[in-house]
Design an enzyme around this catalytic site. Structure first.
Site, PDB file in Angstrom:
ATOM      1  N   LYS A 118     130.305  35.340 139.268  1.00 21.87           N
ATOM      2  CA  LYS A 118     129.858  35.687 140.702  1.00 21.87           C
ATOM      3  C   LYS A 118     128.216  35.561 140.570  1.00 21.87           C
ATOM      4  O   LYS A 118     127.522  35.752 139.690  1.00 21.87           O
ATOM      5  CB  LYS A 118     130.404  36.599 141.257  1.00 21.87           C
ATOM      6  CG  LYS A 118     131.959  36.686 141.618  1.00 21.87           C
ATOM      7  CD  LYS A 118     132.300  35.368 142.484  1.00 21.87           C
ATOM      8  CE  LYS A 118     133.850  35.654 142.821  1.00 21.87           C
ATOM      9  NZ  LYS A 118     134.394  35.135 141.571  1.00 21.87           N
TER      10      LYS A 118
ATOM     11  N   SER B  59     136.065  29.261 142.972  1.00 21.54           N
ATOM     12  CA  SER B  59     135.099  29.849 143.900  1.00 21.54           C
ATOM     13  C   SER B  59     133.714  29.942 143.615  1.00 21.54           C
ATOM     14  O   SER B  59     132.665  30.086 144.334  1.00 21.54           O
ATOM     15  CB  SER B  59     135.457  31.499 143.833  1.00 21.54           C
ATOM     16  OG  SER B  59     134.906  32.094 142.539  1.00 21.54           O
TER      17      SER B  59
END
Length: 208
Positions: A161, A124
């Site tokens: 993230k 990701s």
């Protein structure tokens, strides 16, 4: 000294009681005493980091990795290398439990101002040049600036993230660096589920 002995020594240096330390990290006094006595030998990263923050030190100090080796003379330093503890895995995708790896280290340039390492899993964050199997260097800190990349604990699972926090509306957004993944937002009471463990560094430099 053991981890527990370093915790106790640092706590007394700051004149903090076991009860006060427990309140700072969400544990009771008896648990702090168990840490200090060594009844719980291997502290997980989500416990070690809050203790280090509360004691105004680093996980590396508490684990004993920042103290100089007395067997090496001060005038003999052939390599500027530091041993970083590899504490487990972290998801670059869906959050996963960051399993602890003990007695595993990464030797790297001591100019890297990190406290520990994690191994990236998932895809990701590939547009930020974070790939499956990469060793991520993490500097322990409870907050980061908007747009910085962090290791975030969601309940009992960790993920990497890019962080954005809307202070006015109290909305925390975790943004992936792969268009196949969607951002995750936390607001209001949901924010209690989230805790930043540290900022992700890349080598000697911050990740862009």
């Amino acid at each position: 000294m053991t981890v527990g002995e370093r915790i106790k020594r640092r706590r007394k240096e700051l004149n903090i009681t076991a009860e006060e330390l427990g309140a700072l990290i969400g544990k009771d006094r008896s648990t702090i005493f168990r840490y200090e006595k060594g009844d719980i030998e291997k502290l997980p990263v989500d416990v070690l980091i809050p203790i280090a923050n509360a004691l105004k030190t680093t996980p590396a100090y508490l684990m004993g990795w920042e103290e100089p080796d007395p067997t090496i003379p001060d005038n003999f330093r052939p390599l500027s290398v530091k041993r970083f503890p590899l504490l487990g895995n972290v998801a670059c995708g869906e959050p996963i439990f960051a399993e602890e790896l003990h007695e595993v280290y990464v030797d790297e340039d001591d100019n890297i101002h990190a406290d520990f390492c994690l191994t990236a899993q998932g895809d990701s964050m590939i547009n930020a040049r974070i790939f499956e199997g990469d060793i991520l260097f993490i500097r322990s800190q409870p907050t980061v600036e908007n747009g910085e990349i962090a290791v975030v604990l969601i309940d009992d699972s960790a993920t990497v993230k890019r962080i954005y926090f809307d202070r006015e509306n109290k909305i925390l957004t975790l943004v992936p660096e792969n268009p196949l993944y969607k951002p995750t937002r936390f607001q209001g009471a949901e924010l209690d589920r989230v805790r930043i463990l540290g900022k992700v560094l890349s080598g000697k430099y911050d990740i862009e």
